[in-house]
Design a protein around this motif. Structure first.
Motif, PDB file in Angstrom:
ATOM      1  N   GLY A 119      -2.143  33.155 -14.534  1.00 57.81           N
ATOM      2  CA  GLY A 119      -0.912  33.569 -13.882  1.00 57.81           C
ATOM      3  C   GLY A 119      -1.071  34.196 -12.514  1.00 57.81           C
ATOM      4  N   ASN A 120      -2.285  34.222 -11.968  1.00 56.35           N
ATOM      5  CA  ASN A 120      -2.504  34.843 -10.667  1.00 56.35           C
ATOM      6  C   ASN A 120      -2.663  33.773  -9.596  1.00 56.35           C
ATOM      7  OD1 ASN A 120      -3.179  36.318  -8.420  1.00 56.35           O
ATOM      8  ND2 ASN A 120      -5.198  36.935  -9.165  1.00 56.35           N
ATOM      9  N   ASP A 121      -1.559  33.406  -8.933  1.00 55.49           N
ATOM     10  CA  ASP A 121      -1.660  32.418  -7.868  1.00 55.49           C
ATOM     11  C   ASP A 121      -1.947  33.052  -6.510  1.00 55.49           C
ATOM     12  OD1 ASP A 121       0.804  33.588  -7.566  1.00 55.49           O
ATOM     13  OD2 ASP A 121       1.956  31.707  -7.531  1.00 55.49           O
ATOM     14  N   LEU A 122      -2.157  34.373  -6.487  1.00 53.97           N
ATOM     15  CA  LEU A 122      -2.641  35.026  -5.274  1.00 53.97           C
ATOM     16  C   LEU A 122      -4.152  34.886  -5.131  1.00 53.97           C
ATOM     17  CD1 LEU A 122      -0.550  38.342  -5.370  1.00 53.97           C
ATOM     18  CD2 LEU A 122      -0.208  36.382  -3.844  1.00 53.97           C
ATOM     19  N   VAL A 123      -4.799  34.551  -6.210  1.00 52.69           N
ATOM     20  CA  VAL A 123      -6.247  34.314  -6.294  1.00 52.69           C
ATOM     21  C   VAL A 123      -7.020  35.525  -5.778  1.00 52.69           C
ATOM     22  CG1 VAL A 123      -8.079  32.616  -5.992  1.00 52.69           C
ATOM     23  CG2 VAL A 123      -5.693  31.868  -5.933  1.00 52.69           C
ATOM     24  N   LEU A 124      -7.589  35.464  -4.568  1.00 53.46           N
ATOM     25  CA  LEU A 124      -8.427  36.560  -4.073  1.00 53.46           C
ATOM     26  C   LEU A 124      -7.624  37.752  -3.571  1.00 53.46           C
ATOM     27  CD1 LEU A 124     -11.043  34.556  -1.933  1.00 53.46           C
ATOM     28  CD2 LEU A 124     -11.211  35.213  -4.340  1.00 53.46           C
ATOM     29  N   PHE A 125      -6.322  37.566  -3.399  1.00 53.46           N
ATOM     30  CA  PHE A 125      -5.538  38.561  -2.673  1.00 53.46           C
ATOM     31  C   PHE A 125      -4.657  39.430  -3.564  1.00 53.46           C
ATOM     32  CE2 PHE A 125      -5.827  34.986   0.580  1.00 53.46           C
ATOM     33  CZ  PHE A 125      -7.055  35.449   1.044  1.00 53.46           C
ATOM     34  N   GLY A 126      -4.813  39.291  -4.853  1.00 50.34           N
ATOM     35  CA  GLY A 126      -4.088  40.123  -5.806  1.00 50.34           C
ATOM     36  C   GLY A 126      -4.780  40.016  -7.145  1.00 50.34           C
ATOM     37  N   THR A 159     -16.768  40.332 -10.213  1.00 55.79           N
ATOM     38  CA  THR A 159     -15.348  40.299 -10.530  1.00 55.79           C
ATOM     39  C   THR A 159     -14.584  41.280  -9.645  1.00 55.79           C
ATOM     40  OG1 THR A 159     -13.794  40.289 -12.392  1.00 55.79           O
ATOM     41  CG2 THR A 159     -15.429  42.072 -12.343  1.00 55.79           C
ATOM     42  N   PHE A 160     -13.268  41.336  -9.839  1.00 52.66           N
ATOM     43  CA  PHE A 160     -12.443  42.299  -9.125  1.00 52.66           C
ATOM     44  C   PHE A 160     -11.205  42.620  -9.943  1.00 52.66           C
ATOM     45  CE2 PHE A 160     -10.812  38.199  -7.588  1.00 52.66           C
ATOM     46  CZ  PHE A 160      -9.447  38.353  -7.768  1.00 52.66           C
ATOM     47  N   GLY A 161     -10.531  43.700  -9.565  1.00 55.70           N
ATOM     48  CA  GLY A 161      -9.279  44.102 -10.181  1.00 55.70           C
ATOM     49  C   GLY A 161      -8.514  44.984  -9.220  1.00 55.70           C
ATOM     50  N   LEU A 162      -7.288  45.341  -9.592  1.00 52.87           N
ATOM     51  CA  LEU A 162      -6.423  46.130  -8.728  1.00 52.87           C
ATOM     52  C   LEU A 162      -6.420  47.588  -9.173  1.00 52.87           C
ATOM     53  CD1 LEU A 162      -4.275  46.282  -6.465  1.00 52.87           C
ATOM     54  CD2 LEU A 162      -2.557  45.799  -8.240  1.00 52.87           C
ATOM     55  N   ARG A 218     -13.728  47.776  -1.550  1.00 50.71           N
ATOM     56  CA  ARG A 218     -12.405  48.274  -1.896  1.00 50.71           C
ATOM     57  C   ARG A 218     -11.496  47.831  -0.758  1.00 50.71           C
ATOM     58  NH1 ARG A 218     -12.320  52.107  -5.906  1.00 50.71           N
ATOM     59  NH2 ARG A 218     -10.268  52.786  -5.174  1.00 50.71           N
ATOM     60  N   LEU A 219     -10.659  46.820  -1.002  1.00 52.51           N
ATOM     61  CA  LEU A 219      -9.895  46.179   0.061  1.00 52.51           C
ATOM     62  C   LEU A 219      -8.403  46.226  -0.235  1.00 52.51           C
ATOM     63  CD1 LEU A 219     -12.103  42.962   0.405  1.00 52.51           C
ATOM     64  CD2 LEU A 219     -12.241  45.046   1.801  1.00 52.51           C
ATOM     65  N   PRO A 220      -7.573  46.346   0.783  1.00 53.12           N
ATOM     66  CA  PRO A 220      -6.124  46.276   0.554  1.00 53.12           C
ATOM     67  C   PRO A 220      -5.744  44.907  -0.017  1.00 53.12           C
ATOM     68  CG  PRO A 220      -6.619  47.086   2.764  1.00 53.12           C
ATOM     69  CD  PRO A 220      -7.907  46.577   2.200  1.00 53.12           C
ATOM     70  N   PRO A 221      -4.753  44.846  -0.894  1.00 52.45           N
ATOM     71  CA  PRO A 221      -4.303  43.547  -1.385  1.00 52.45           C
ATOM     72  C   PRO A 221      -3.788  42.683  -0.232  1.00 52.45           C
ATOM     73  CG  PRO A 221      -3.411  45.331  -2.730  1.00 52.45           C
ATOM     74  CD  PRO A 221      -4.023  45.962  -1.520  1.00 52.45           C
ATOM     75  N   GLY A 222      -3.837  41.377  -0.446  1.00 53.45           N
ATOM     76  CA  GLY A 222      -3.363  40.449   0.573  1.00 53.45           C
ATOM     77  C   GLY A 222      -4.511  39.876   1.383  1.00 53.45           C
ATOM     78  N   PRO A 223      -4.205  38.926   2.258  1.00 53.41           N
ATOM     79  CA  PRO A 223      -5.245  38.302   3.099  1.00 53.41           C
ATOM     80  C   PRO A 223      -6.040  39.362   3.848  1.00 53.41           C
ATOM     81  CG  PRO A 223      -3.194  37.085   3.277  1.00 53.41           C
ATOM     82  CD  PRO A 223      -2.874  38.325   2.489  1.00 53.41           C
ATOM     83  N   ASN A 224      -7.336  39.152   3.932  1.00 51.35           N
ATOM     84  CA  ASN A 224      -8.212  40.185   4.467  1.00 51.35           C
ATOM     85  C   ASN A 224      -9.367  39.531   5.217  1.00 51.35           C
ATOM     86  OD1 ASN A 224     -10.384  42.352   4.448  1.00 51.35           O
ATOM     87  ND2 ASN A 224      -8.708  43.464   3.444  1.00 51.35           N
ATOM     88  N   PRO A 225      -9.697  40.039   6.405  1.00 54.11           N
ATOM     89  CA  PRO A 225     -10.796  39.443   7.183  1.00 54.11           C
ATOM     90  C   PRO A 225     -12.180  39.913   6.773  1.00 54.11           C
ATOM     91  CG  PRO A 225      -9.816  41.247   8.425  1.00 54.11           C
ATOM     92  CD  PRO A 225      -9.011  41.122   7.156  1.00 54.11           C
ATOM     93  N   ASP A 226     -12.280  40.686   5.699  1.00 57.39           N
ATOM     94  CA  ASP A 226     -13.588  41.208   5.302  1.00 57.39           C
ATOM     95  C   ASP A 226     -14.583  40.069   5.092  1.00 57.39           C
ATOM     96  OD1 ASP A 226     -14.833  43.934   4.077  1.00 57.39           O
ATOM     97  OD2 ASP A 226     -15.627  42.174   3.043  1.00 57.39           O
ATOM     98  N   PRO A 227     -15.832  40.239   5.524  1.00 59.34           N
ATOM     99  CA  PRO A 227     -16.835  39.180   5.367  1.00 59.34           C
ATOM    100  C   PRO A 227     -17.062  38.753   3.923  1.00 59.34           C
ATOM    101  CG  PRO A 227     -17.597  40.827   6.940  1.00 59.34           C
ATOM    102  CD  PRO A 227     -16.341  41.371   6.335  1.00 59.34           C
TER     103      PRO A 227
END
Length: 385
Positions: A119-126, A159-162, A218-227
């Protein structure tokens, strides 16, 4: 010194086992053991850290060779190789935050790619997975990751989570879990049409804790320029494309063999390779197949050489994945028709390749997602309402 590569006899043994693993839906432990012994799990690890020292471009060739022998083995091992590619991408750019991963891959650890969520179609961004940061800096994860390839054997899960409760605001927290951490449950749900031997089972996290020294972003949700995000997205798409290119290469070989082996009463007993319709199908498959490697290796070379595509990187990587998987399916479609009715048998290698290549449409990025990314790169974002 010659560039390290997978030995032909190793690939032949892997190929000889692929049908049985597909039939049984069993994980190819034997393949993994041979690949680990050969050093392939550390193919991208720099030589001074104990690996083969391949470039990403060189690895794409080996992944296609492995996929031609056993697509599911290549896809499963490819998830581990994605993480080593991410670590190498950061390492090459002066970021040592994943150097531990390179050293551990050289020591034989197996890294799984715990990114996708139902159910996560944000993939890397959420994320639908809860990440709770504890006082000592460790992070506890609760939620579901699926599919997760290498489920029977992985020793580390990236892995990751919010984390929605920190003072800094919501953060997507990336970390690596050890398999023996309490709260990790593997649910054997993988029973699919194709790519069966990847054993991409569901992983359920019940407060599983990643140590503080294994929390890497630790990154803000959404598109991110982090390497790290760049490395995950681009390397995943390139190495995924390499697997499906290998399927196409093998399909052309099998089509040519079938055309020469089968005979035609219409042609007075001559081989079907003399039939102009068959020749056209084989040529069509070969034409499509011939363009796959060049585009994969070109983009991989750009990663190796740190080319500057600016904001077009995600569009280029997702476009590559969609083009290659769609072209590979078109190749297999032609090969199956050339192979005739015998290729429809469940025991046929062409039948297995047909089922395996279908999975490419479901692996990220999907066509819809890629086209959205490309449209944004070309046209800019959609105007606000």
């Amino acid at each position: 010194m010659p560039t390290p590569a997978l030995a032909d006899d190793l690939l032949q043994r892997v190929a000889s086992r692929a049908a049985a693993h597909d039939r049984d839906g069993s994980f190819p432990h034997d393949d993994l053991a041979e690949l680990r012994a050969a050093g392939y799990l550390a193919a991208l690890v720099p030589a001074d850290l104990g690996g083969w020292g391949l470039t990403l471009e060189q690895l794409t060739r080996e992944q296609s060779r492995l996929a031609a022998a056993a697509p599911a083995t290549a896809l499963a091992v490819g998830m581990h190789l994605v993480w080593t590619a991410v670590a190498k991408t950061l390492h090459d750019r002066g970021d040592a935050s994943l150097d531990f991963l390179l050293r551990e891959a050289a020591a034989g650890e197996v890294f799984a790619f715990g990114v996708s969520e139902p159910g996560n179609d944000l993939v890397l961004f959420g994320s639908t997975v809860e990440a709770v940061t504890r006082e000592d800096g460790s992070v506890a994860y609760t939620g579901v990751k699926t599919p997760v390839s290498l489920s029977p054997v992985w020793t580390r899960l990236g892995t990751f989570g919010l984390d929605a409760g920190g003072d800094e605001g919501p953060r997507i927290v990336w970390a690596f879990l050890d398999r023996d951490a309490p709260g990790i449950e593997i649910d054997e749900t993988w029973d699919t049409l194709g790519q069966r031997a990847t054993r991409s089972d569901t992983t359920r996290l019940h407060g599983a804790v990643a140590r503080a020294d294994r929390v890497v972003r630790r990154l803000p949700p959404g598109p991110n320029p982090d390497p790290l995000i760049f490395g995950v997205f681009v390397n995943f798409e390139i190495l995924l494309a390499s697997v499906y290119a290998g399927i196409a290469h093998r399909a052309v070989e099998l089509a040519a063999e079938a055309a020469k082996r089968r005979t035609s009463l219409k042609l007075g007993g001559a081989p079907r390779s003399d039939d102009p319709d068959v020749r056209r199908r084989v040529a069509t498959a070969a034409l499509l197949d011939d363009g796959l490697d060049a585009q994969i290796r070109s983009l991989a070379r750009d990663v190796d050489e740190r080319a500057d595509h600016g904001g077009r990187w995600f569009a280029k990587a997702s476009g590559l994945k969609v083009r290659v998987t769609e072209q590979a399916k078109a190749v297999v479609d032609q090969a199956v028709l050339v192979g005739g009715g015998s290729g429809y048998a469940a025991s046929s290698e062409l039948s297995r390749l047909y089922r395996d290549v279908l999975a490419g449409a479901f692996n990220p990025s999907t066509q819809d997602s890629a086209l959205g990314t490309i449209a944004t790169a070309v046209l800019g974002p959609v105007s606000p309402a």
